[in-house]
Design an enzyme around this catalytic site. Structure first.
Site, PDB file in Angstrom:
ATOM      1  N   CYS A  27     -26.752  34.378  -7.195  1.00 15.45           N
ATOM      2  CA  CYS A  27     -26.274  35.634  -7.791  1.00 15.45           C
ATOM      3  C   CYS A  27     -27.184  36.831  -7.529  1.00 15.45           C
ATOM      4  CB  CYS A  27     -26.087  35.444  -9.288  1.00 15.45           C
ATOM      5  SG  CYS A  27     -24.804  34.245  -9.669  1.00 15.45           S
TER       6      CYS A  27
HETATM    7  N1  LIG Z   1     -23.868  29.729  -9.811  1.00 12.21           N
HETATM    8  C1  LIG Z   1     -23.899  30.619 -10.780  1.00 12.21           C
HETATM    9  O1  LIG Z   1     -24.756  30.591 -11.624  1.00 12.21           O
HETATM   10  C2  LIG Z   1     -22.844  31.718 -10.869  1.00 12.21           C
HETATM   11  C3  LIG Z   1     -22.751  32.456 -12.048  1.00 12.21           C
HETATM   12  C4  LIG Z   1     -21.787  33.431 -12.163  1.00 12.21           C
HETATM   13  C5  LIG Z   1     -20.943  33.692 -11.088  1.00 12.21           C
HETATM   14  N2  LIG Z   1     -21.054  32.986  -9.921  1.00 12.21           N
HETATM   15  C6  LIG Z   1     -20.129  33.301  -8.849  1.00 12.21           C
HETATM   16  O2  LIG Z   1     -19.112  32.312  -8.810  1.00 12.21           O
HETATM   17  C7  LIG Z   1     -18.711  32.062  -7.472  1.00 12.21           C
HETATM   18  C8  LIG Z   1     -18.901  30.589  -7.130  1.00 12.21           C
HETATM   19  O3  LIG Z   1     -20.274  30.273  -7.242  1.00 12.21           O
HETATM   20  P1  LIG Z   1     -20.821  28.790  -7.341  1.00 12.21           P
HETATM   21  O4  LIG Z   1     -22.243  28.897  -7.723  1.00 12.21           O
HETATM   22  O5  LIG Z   1     -19.909  27.949  -8.161  1.00 12.21           O
HETATM   23  O6  LIG Z   1     -20.691  28.349  -5.813  1.00 12.21           O
HETATM   24  P2  LIG Z   1     -20.792  26.856  -5.232  1.00 12.21           P
HETATM   25  O7  LIG Z   1     -21.170  26.987  -3.814  1.00 12.21           O
HETATM   26  O8  LIG Z   1     -21.586  25.987  -6.155  1.00 12.21           O
HETATM   27  O9  LIG Z   1     -19.275  26.328  -5.307  1.00 12.21           O
HETATM   28  C9  LIG Z   1     -18.245  26.890  -4.575  1.00 12.21           C
HETATM   29  C10 LIG Z   1     -17.337  25.769  -4.091  1.00 12.21           C
HETATM   30  O10 LIG Z   1     -16.232  26.373  -3.400  1.00 12.21           O
HETATM   31  C11 LIG Z   1     -15.889  25.536  -2.316  1.00 12.21           C
HETATM   32  N3  LIG Z   1     -15.119  26.307  -1.343  1.00 12.21           N
HETATM   33  C12 LIG Z   1     -15.552  27.174  -0.396  1.00 12.21           C
HETATM   34  N4  LIG Z   1     -14.515  27.697   0.276  1.00 12.21           N
HETATM   35  C13 LIG Z   1     -13.395  27.154  -0.257  1.00 12.21           C
HETATM   36  C14 LIG Z   1     -12.018  27.300  -0.007  1.00 12.21           C
HETATM   37  N5  LIG Z   1     -11.568  28.144   0.925  1.00 12.21           N
HETATM   38  N6  LIG Z   1     -11.136  26.565  -0.720  1.00 12.21           N
HETATM   39  C15 LIG Z   1     -11.591  25.729  -1.684  1.00 12.21           C
HETATM   40  N7  LIG Z   1     -12.885  25.552  -1.998  1.00 12.21           N
HETATM   41  C16 LIG Z   1     -13.772  26.263  -1.296  1.00 12.21           C
HETATM   42  C17 LIG Z   1     -17.211  25.042  -1.806  1.00 12.21           C
HETATM   43  O11 LIG Z   1     -17.071  23.873  -1.063  1.00 12.21           O
HETATM   44  C18 LIG Z   1     -18.003  24.839  -3.101  1.00 12.21           C
HETATM   45  O12 LIG Z   1     -17.887  23.511  -3.585  1.00 12.21           O
HETATM   46  C19 LIG Z   1     -19.545  33.006  -6.607  1.00 12.21           C
HETATM   47  O13 LIG Z   1     -18.826  34.176  -6.422  1.00 12.21           O
HETATM   48  C20 LIG Z   1     -20.749  33.287  -7.479  1.00 12.21           C
HETATM   49  O14 LIG Z   1     -21.338  34.532  -7.176  1.00 12.21           O
HETATM   50  C21 LIG Z   1     -21.974  31.984  -9.813  1.00 12.21           C
END
Ligand SMILES: NC(=O)c1ccc[n+]([C@@H]2O[C@H](COP(=O)([O-])OP(=O)(O)OC[C@H]3O[C@@H](n4cnc5c(N)ncnc54)[C@H](O)[C@@H]3O)[C@@H](O)[C@H]2O)c1
Length: 415
Positions: A257
């Site tokens: 993030c």
């Molecule tokens: N990790 C955090 O603490 C956090 C907190 C708030 C917001 N976010 C936001 O949330 C979003 C996701 O973050 P995250 O940490 O869960 O990411 P992550 O990488 O842990 O998980 C994302 C998942 O999406 C999958 N993916 C990618 N492309 C895809 C597609 N086309 N179809 C289906 N699945 C697909 C990936 O394989 C992965 O498993 C981001 O925008 C991030 O900025 C994250």
């Protein structure tokens, strides 16, 4: 009720489990077959979701790699990554891919909510046209909203249920439907008038943290030159009961993030003839921190009459924050590279991170990892570690997290 979650990562998996726990049937979709299989087998890759919690909802959580399986759900929540390109511009590849594939199975009456952090305008200008390739119209045939995720991996005092959830619908009805959805898993909803306001509120939260961390980091570099203990300063300032919020200095920002999201807004701002100075400055200062920390390590070795070249340096913790195994953008990775460039023999211990892919390093168990070490460096202060015991086993210890500030040990050098 049934719901589909696209992207089963740090955000998507906890959300899928939360919905399943309230009795909702969940279809969890990810492009990584291995992830899908392991979740189906009851193995969680997210620390905040123990296997037992996953097992308890196994009946209601179906996992898949096929978008066709989303055709019958009432709502779809998109939680895919929103990284930066190598040139530090928004990379909407995963989001566009998810939107395009979802459009192929989208059905009238469904609600689509985007949760991925992104710049204001993404839901309306990027996701909406992709979804309308289905032939269905947003706001008429299907509903669309943005609701940012506020998950803080490793945190236990605030949960998905107790953290107010912001949402902004494309239309009033879109907002109503998103509110009805999230009302099942969140106690308090904060409705804003548009998806753009919801998109920007998330960025404000992250930029607020990034700027304040940069401020305390800059002061840490100054305090070092002035021979003032920054931790003592922060502890003292934090006694003010109003008008001050505590932020900790450290080796730099990590995670998916803070080092990434603010640049989504600065990129977007350029289109409006505005340079977001705070974002750029904070990024610059925070990026400088691993270099400052290496200089601190080099000086500490020098004080002990040693060169960096050939020194065995053991990093304690390599994940970007305490209590989790996420190494994305972790400052530890930069420290490994910089110290190796100087000829150091770098090793690490981190029970949350068994190996550092791409660095040819595996976590070495304690206390063996410390044998023969010239220096230990506390990079991530994971819970449950006896830092006094660690300090006693090392000839020198550099503490980049301030966890030794009450230890009064001679050979510990703090940031
Ligand atoms: N990790 C955090 O603490 C956090 C907190 C708030 C917001 N976010 C936001 O949330 C979003 C996701 O973050 P995250 O940490 O869960 O990411 P992550 O990488 O842990 O998980 C994302 C998942 O999406 C999958 N993916 C990618 N492309 C895809 C597609 N086309 N179809 C289906 N699945 C697909 C990936 O394989 C992965 O498993 C981001 O925008 C991030 O900025 C994250």
């Amino acid at each position: 009720m049934s719901i589909g979650i696209i992207g089963l990562g740090y955000v998507g998996l906890p959300l899928a489990v939360a919905f399943a726990e309230t009795g909702v049937d969940v279809v969890g979709l990810d492009v990584q077959p291995r992830k899908v299989e392991s979740i189906a087998a009851g193995r969680s890759h997210v620390e905040d979701i123990p296997d037992a919690r996953l097992a308890a909802v196994q009946e209601r959580l179906k996992t898949t790699t096929a978008y066709a399986d989303l055709a019958d759900v009432e709502a779809v929540v998109i939680c895919v990554p929103t990284p930066l390109t190598p040139n530090r511009e928004p990379d909407l590849g995963p989001l566009r891919d998810a939107g395009r594939r979802l459009a192929g199975v989208l059905r009238a009456g469904q609600l689509v909510v985007l949760e991925s952090t992104t710049y204001p305008g993404t839901t309306r200008e990027q996701l909406l046209p992709l979804l309308e390739e289905s032939g269905l119209a947003a706001g008429r045939d299907f509903n669309l909203a943005f609701s940012p995720e506020r998950v803080d991996p490793g945190r236990t005092d605030h949960t998905l249920r107790t953290t107010p959830k912001i949402l902004g619908g494309l239309t009033e009805t879109c907002g109503d439907r998103a509110a009805a959805l999230y009302g099942q898993v969140c106690d308090e909803l904060v409705r804003v008038s548009t998806p753009e306001a919801a998109e920007m509120s998330k960025l404000l939260e992250n930029i607020f943290r990034s700027v304040n961390i940069a401020l305390v980091n800059e002061l840490a570099m100054l305090a070092d030159r002035m021979d003032i203990d920054i931790w003592e300063v922060v502890d003292a300032a934090a006694t003010k009961p109003y008008g001050f919020m505590r932020f900790e200095p450290g080796p730099g920002m990590g995670g998916h993030c803070l080092p990434v999201d603010p640049f989504y807004l600065s990129w977007r701002a350029r289109e409006f003839d505005l340079t977001t100075e705070f974002i750029e400055l904070a990024g610059k200062v925070n990026q400088q921190m691993p270099y400052h920390c290496v200089e601190r390590i080099v000086r500490a070795l020098n004080d002990a009459g040693k060169a960096v070249r050939g020194a065995r340096i053991v990093l304690l913790g390599v994940s970007y924050k305490a209590g989790v195994g996420d190494v994305r953008e972790s400052p530890a990775l930069k420290l490994v590279s910089l110290l190796r460039d100087l000829g150091a023999d770098v090793a690490y211990h981190d029970e949350f991170v068994p190996e550092l892919t791409g660095y040819d390093l595996r976590s070495e168990p304690l206390p063996g990892a410390l044998e023969g070490a010239d220096m230990g460096v506390i990079v991530t202060a994971h819970p449950g570690i006896d830092w006094a015991e660690i300090a006693a086993m090392l000839p020198a210890l550099v503490d980049l997290r301030g966890v030794t500030r009450n230890l009064h040990v001679e050979h510990v050098i703090r940031l």
